[in-house]
Design a protein around this motif. Structure first.
Motif, PDB file in Angstrom:
ATOM      1  N   GLY A  23      15.500   7.028  10.001  1.00  0.00           N
ATOM      2  CA  GLY A  23      14.833   8.156   9.376  1.00  0.00           C
ATOM      3  C   GLY A  23      13.324   8.084   9.403  1.00  0.00           C
ATOM      4  O   GLY A  23      12.656   8.619   8.511  1.00  0.00           O
ATOM      5  N   GLY A  24      12.769   7.434  10.423  1.00  0.00           N
ATOM      6  CA  GLY A  24      11.323   7.324  10.540  1.00  0.00           C
ATOM      7  C   GLY A  24      10.706   6.208   9.735  1.00  0.00           C
ATOM      8  O   GLY A  24       9.489   6.018   9.757  1.00  0.00           O
ATOM      9  N   HIS A  25      11.526   5.450   9.003  1.00  0.00           N
ATOM     10  CA  HIS A  25      11.021   4.373   8.163  1.00  0.00           C
ATOM     11  C   HIS A  25      11.454   3.009   8.713  1.00  0.00           C
ATOM     12  O   HIS A  25      12.581   2.856   9.197  1.00  0.00           O
ATOM     13  CB  HIS A  25      11.544   4.506   6.725  1.00  0.00           C
ATOM     14  CG  HIS A  25      11.035   5.717   6.009  1.00  0.00           C
ATOM     15  ND1 HIS A  25      11.683   6.931   6.071  1.00  0.00           N
ATOM     16  CD2 HIS A  25       9.946   5.902   5.224  1.00  0.00           C
ATOM     17  CE1 HIS A  25      11.011   7.810   5.343  1.00  0.00           C
ATOM     18  NE2 HIS A  25       9.953   7.208   4.822  1.00  0.00           N
ATOM     19  N   LEU A  26      10.557   2.046   8.605  1.00  0.00           N
ATOM     20  CA  LEU A  26      10.905   0.663   8.938  1.00  0.00           C
ATOM     21  C   LEU A  26      11.754   0.097   7.814  1.00  0.00           C
ATOM     22  O   LEU A  26      11.328   0.024   6.666  1.00  0.00           O
ATOM     23  CB  LEU A  26       9.633  -0.166   9.112  1.00  0.00           C
ATOM     24  CG  LEU A  26       9.838  -1.657   9.411  1.00  0.00           C
ATOM     25  CD1 LEU A  26      10.542  -1.841  10.749  1.00  0.00           C
ATOM     26  CD2 LEU A  26       8.501  -2.396   9.409  1.00  0.00           C
ATOM     27  N   GLN A  27      12.978  -0.318   8.155  1.00  0.00           N
ATOM     28  CA  GLN A  27      13.883  -0.866   7.156  1.00  0.00           C
ATOM     29  C   GLN A  27      13.674  -2.366   6.954  1.00  0.00           C
ATOM     30  O   GLN A  27      13.646  -2.858   5.833  1.00  0.00           O
ATOM     31  CB  GLN A  27      15.337  -0.608   7.577  1.00  0.00           C
ATOM     32  CG  GLN A  27      15.672   0.840   7.808  1.00  0.00           C
ATOM     33  CD  GLN A  27      15.600   1.668   6.546  1.00  0.00           C
ATOM     34  OE1 GLN A  27      16.167   1.308   5.519  1.00  0.00           O
ATOM     35  NE2 GLN A  27      14.896   2.786   6.611  1.00  0.00           N
ATOM     36  N   GLN A  28      13.535  -3.075   8.075  1.00  0.00           N
ATOM     37  CA  GLN A  28      13.348  -4.529   8.013  1.00  0.00           C
ATOM     38  C   GLN A  28      12.886  -5.001   9.384  1.00  0.00           C
ATOM     39  O   GLN A  28      13.302  -4.476  10.415  1.00  0.00           O
ATOM     40  CB  GLN A  28      14.653  -5.236   7.630  1.00  0.00           C
ATOM     41  CG  GLN A  28      14.530  -6.734   7.391  1.00  0.00           C
ATOM     42  CD  GLN A  28      15.823  -7.367   6.879  1.00  0.00           C
ATOM     43  OE1 GLN A  28      16.803  -6.658   6.618  1.00  0.00           O
ATOM     44  NE2 GLN A  28      15.835  -8.664   6.736  1.00  0.00           N
ATOM     45  N   CYS A  29      12.027  -6.010   9.391  1.00  0.00           N
ATOM     46  CA  CYS A  29      11.600  -6.635  10.635  1.00  0.00           C
ATOM     47  C   CYS A  29      11.690  -8.137  10.462  1.00  0.00           C
ATOM     48  O   CYS A  29      11.044  -8.708   9.569  1.00  0.00           O
ATOM     49  CB  CYS A  29      10.177  -6.218  10.985  1.00  0.00           C
ATOM     50  SG  CYS A  29       9.577  -6.960  12.524  1.00  0.00           S
ATOM     51  N   ASP A  30      12.494  -8.776  11.305  1.00  0.00           N
ATOM     52  CA  ASP A  30      12.683 -10.216  11.176  1.00  0.00           C
ATOM     53  C   ASP A  30      13.348 -10.738  12.442  1.00  0.00           C
ATOM     54  O   ASP A  30      13.622  -9.986  13.377  1.00  0.00           O
ATOM     55  CB  ASP A  30      13.537 -10.536   9.940  1.00  0.00           C
ATOM     56  CG  ASP A  30      13.091 -11.810   9.243  1.00  0.00           C
ATOM     57  OD1 ASP A  30      12.728 -12.779   9.959  1.00  0.00           O
ATOM     58  OD2 ASP A  30      13.113 -11.862   7.999  1.00  0.00           O
ATOM     59  N   THR A  31      13.625 -12.037  12.442  1.00  0.00           N
ATOM     60  CA  THR A  31      14.344 -12.621  13.559  1.00  0.00           C
ATOM     61  C   THR A  31      15.782 -12.106  13.560  1.00  0.00           C
ATOM     62  O   THR A  31      16.305 -11.695  12.511  1.00  0.00           O
ATOM     63  CB  THR A  31      14.365 -14.149  13.454  1.00  0.00           C
ATOM     64  OG1 THR A  31      15.086 -14.522  12.262  1.00  0.00           O
ATOM     65  CG2 THR A  31      12.952 -14.718  13.391  1.00  0.00           C
ATOM     66  N   PRO A  32      16.452 -12.121  14.722  1.00  0.00           N
ATOM     67  CA  PRO A  32      17.851 -11.681  14.752  1.00  0.00           C
ATOM     68  C   PRO A  32      18.724 -12.423  13.739  1.00  0.00           C
ATOM     69  O   PRO A  32      19.560 -11.810  13.065  1.00  0.00           O
ATOM     70  CB  PRO A  32      18.271 -11.976  16.194  1.00  0.00           C
ATOM     71  CG  PRO A  32      17.008 -11.842  16.984  1.00  0.00           C
ATOM     72  CD  PRO A  32      15.942 -12.404  16.097  1.00  0.00           C
TER      73      PRO A  32
END
Length: 362
Positions: A212-221
């Motif tokens: 929805g256009g928002h970053l939910q989470q950014c991390d390693t797999p």
């Protein structure tokens, strides 16, 4: 080489419409392979096009190598883009396609030839292929030519927009490992867009999940899989997907299939503090352990997908009749119609707020 930053970057296509990308903050490290993943409409391709300069920003900024490039034309951003449809010139040979951008930049023909030969060597494109036209190549070979065209430019950043989507399943698996290995060898900062979460998990140093256009989470797999921050990430990352069920809370835990599953103390405390009477319970398929009739969670096998080493059991649970998927050893799986039971360890259970989707942790 260069790092890449999105700083509160937004894009709105129509007045009054929700943003396609909403205040995106994302920092891609120098030399990193960052994957943007999400379903259709999540904003991942728009974000890539904003970075490339193909979409204007309606707020925030984009940086490449500590330089604000928000208003810099695409040709001056020192990037190279690999498109979904390869975008090769049909009338030019492979070598001419790979060297065309250099020709437009006025690079001497000897230097162009050197760079093309070096890129061809990296990509296992032999001399015979260099003289062919794109129509004489397979899909995988065309994809490598598109990669070669990007490599010869020696950019600060590679941008890749679903470059494997036109390949068959077997070739996709083969080519994604080749791209990941090539990026490690070249060490060029890469931003890669895909809707395929398996592709994202197997290729990226880090993965940014958008919805929805928002970053939910950014991390390693690994962290995305083991520690999703919300229900969307938990359900999107993992194949097969996590089993998610809305269940009532009891004094001892959560009620599922006529039994009470104990929950970690931290989860019970968080649910109590939030005043919840029910939660969304999440269990990965591999955490439903077959128990030979002695497990607390019971159900009937509706379908068995035999995958060789593994089998996926589609099970209708007792009492609440919800369907779940369990991963089990593939040589002698239960048959359809057979009743099975499962053990579930409390530490393998995820819990999410039923309204906000946020993960419940201590």
């Amino acid at each position: 080489m260069a790092n890449v930053k999105f700083v509160s970057a937004s894009r709105v296509y129509a007045k009054g419409a929700p943003p396609a990308v909403d205040a995106l903050d994302l920092d891609v490290k120098d030399g990193e392979f960052m994957v943007l993943v999400g379903p259709s409409g999540s904003g991942k391709t728009t974000a890539l096009r904003m970075l490339a300069g193909l979409e204007p920003l309606d707020g925030g900024r984009v940086e490449i190598g500590e330089k604000d490039v928000t208003f810099v034309p695409p040709k001056d951003r020192d990037i190279a883009m690999v498109f979904q449809n390869y975008a090769l010139y049909p009338s030019k040979t492979v070598a001419e396609n790979m060297g065309f951008a250099l020709k437009m930049q006025g690079v001497h023909k000897d230097e162009r030839a050197r760079r093309v030969r070096e890129a061809a060597r990296l990509l296992d494109l032999d001399d015979k292929l260099l003289e062919r036209k794109p129509k004489a190549l397979s899909g995988g070979q065309r994809q490598r030519v598109a990669m070669g065209r990007a490599i010869v430019r020696e950019p600060q950043v590679f941008l890749m927009d679903e470059p494997l989507s036109n390949l068959d399943a077997k070739l996709r698996v083969q080519t994604r490992s080749q791209i990941a290995e090539l990026q490690r060898r070249l060490g060029i900062t890469t931003v890669y867009v895909t809707h395929d979460q398996v592709e994202a998990m197997t290729m990226g140093n880090r993965v940014a999940v958008l919805a929805g256009g928002h970053l939910q989470q950014c991390d390693t797999p690994r962290q995305l899989y083991d520690n999703p921050v919300n229900q969307f990430v938990a359900g999107f990352i993992g194949s097969p997907a996590m089993n998610l069920q809305t269940v009532p809370l009891t004094e001892g835990g959560a009620r599922l299939a006529g039994t009470t599953l104990p929950l970690p103390t931290a989860v019970r405390t968080a649910a109590s503090q939030a005043g919840l009477r029910e939660i969304v319970l999440g269990i990965r398929p591999e955490h439903l352990h077959l128990a030979n009739g002695s497990g607390p969670v019971a159900g009937d096998v509706m379908l068995v997908e035999e995958l060789g080493a593994d089998a996926l059991l589609h099970v209708r649970l007792a009492e609440d009749h919800n369907l779940v998927v369990a991963r089990t050893e593939g040589r002698k799986p239960p048959a359809p119609g057979q009743q099975v039971t499962f053990n579930v360890q409390p530490d393998d259970v995820f819990a999410f707020h039923p309204e906000t989707g946020a993960r419940l942790v201590g």
